[in-house]
Design an enzyme around this catalytic site. Structure first.
Site, PDB file in Angstrom:
ATOM      1  N   HIS A 117      -0.927  39.884 -30.144  1.00 45.30           N
ATOM      2  CA  HIS A 117      -0.897  39.314 -31.491  1.00 45.30           C
ATOM      3  C   HIS A 117      -0.138  37.997 -31.535  1.00 45.30           C
ATOM      4  CE1 HIS A 117       3.315  40.169 -32.806  1.00 45.30           C
ATOM      5  NE2 HIS A 117       3.241  41.216 -32.007  1.00 45.30           N
ATOM      6  N   CYS A 118      -0.496  37.167 -32.501  1.00 49.05           N
ATOM      7  CA  CYS A 118       0.286  35.968 -32.788  1.00 49.05           C
ATOM      8  C   CYS A 118       0.809  36.158 -34.215  1.00 49.05           C
ATOM      9  CB  CYS A 118      -0.531  34.691 -32.582  1.00 49.05           C
ATOM     10  SG  CYS A 118      -2.132  34.640 -33.401  1.00 49.05           S
ATOM     11  N   ASN A 119       0.774  35.152 -35.063  1.00 51.65           N
ATOM     12  CA  ASN A 119       1.298  35.376 -36.417  1.00 51.65           C
ATOM     13  C   ASN A 119       0.198  35.702 -37.421  1.00 51.65           C
ATOM     14  OD1 ASN A 119       3.865  35.125 -35.560  1.00 51.65           O
ATOM     15  ND2 ASN A 119       4.433  33.401 -36.874  1.00 51.65           N
TER      16      ASN A 119
END
Lengths: 186, 186
Positions: A117-119
């Site tokens: 995941h990123c943001n």
């Protein structure tokens, strides 16, 4: 022998009555063993537990939220944080060797089930997924289409360009690479 | 011991050189064992073979293309065709008992790996996936967001309404239901 998953007579499906499941923003399954999303909020933690995650990989050039670190620690999940800046026209691009290093971790079945995941689950993760699809040999049409499912109207040409030009070797241990990356049927 | 998945020195990733992989329109993995898409064209057949599909379910109120029937027959894939009309405001709605019957097939692991497809992979399949998410207990926010990933700007309120009101019992044999639909981690 057979049991209804949803009770009839006007009642909503059973699980919704017990606990509302909130997947993280832009959550999806990429392939067997690999999930993608944006930054999980506390409401999505019960859902992540159901996935039985062995590894969480966070790609963002900032710090991880303490509540999420605590969740990871208390559930003995293997955690890796790669500080990757997003592509930015006209001069800044994600670091190719670092992306190759992340892909090698994502494609190691010893880390599965895995969440990357990123943001917001759009740009950094979108580029990484695009590179995985390229390794699978997908047509650019399909790769860009998948990227756009998550970006909506906020397509970044710089991201698509990164995916298209990415050619750095990704070192995959053949003993632990996913079967779907090779020619073996699942 | 380690082999590069993509050769370096300016060459594109290896699989792309050998065979361009063309997934069907709006292809995605929903959950372990279940894939969704639009109608596969002949170019996407090699990709479908790689998935090792046991079952293909087609939901559309028209006939199946002969080339696709031939592909299914020659690869000994179990095939089911459900003639389902799309939701249409203000009066026409997908048939609830029929949708429950399709869901029971989709959620029977004896049919997995399984592909469920309609024609564009947006509306009929989007509603079925929405109902699966509801059985999983997902929040409507996440269900509609996933629907919209595939519909883009062509959101149909009638589809979202169908997903929200669907309450028909789905008969799942507990011995053969997917673990991710229950509380067991994958």
């Amino acid at each position: 022998m057979f049991s209804p998953a949803a009770p009839g007579r006007g009642a909503p499906p059973a699980p919704a009555e017990h606990q509302l499941i909130v997947p993280p923003l832009n959550f999806a399954m990429i392939a067997p063993g690999i999930y993608r999303s944006g930054f999980p909020n506390p409401r999505s933690h019960p859902f992540l537990l159901k996935l039985g995650l062995r590894t969480i990989i966070y790609v963002f050039d900032g710090d991880c939220q303490p509540y999420h670190q605590e969740f990871i620690r208390s559930n003995s999940i293997n955690y890796q944080h790669f500080r990757v800046a997003a592509n930015k026209e006209p001069f800044e691009e994600m670091d190719h060797p670092l992306v190759a290093q992340i892909l090698a971790e994502v494609l190691d079945t010893r880390n599965h089930p895995l969440l990357i995941h990123c943001n917001r689950g759009i740009r950094r993760v979108g580029c990484l997924v695009g590179c995985i699809r390229k390794l699978q040999g997908w047509a650019m049409t399909a790769i860009f289409d998948e990227y756009q499912h998550f970006s909506g109207t906020k397509i970044r040409i710089s991201d698509q360009e990164f995916i298209e030009v990415f050619k750095h070797p990704v070192l995959i241990n053949p003993k632990f690479g996913p079967a779907w990356l090779t020619d073996q049927p699942e």
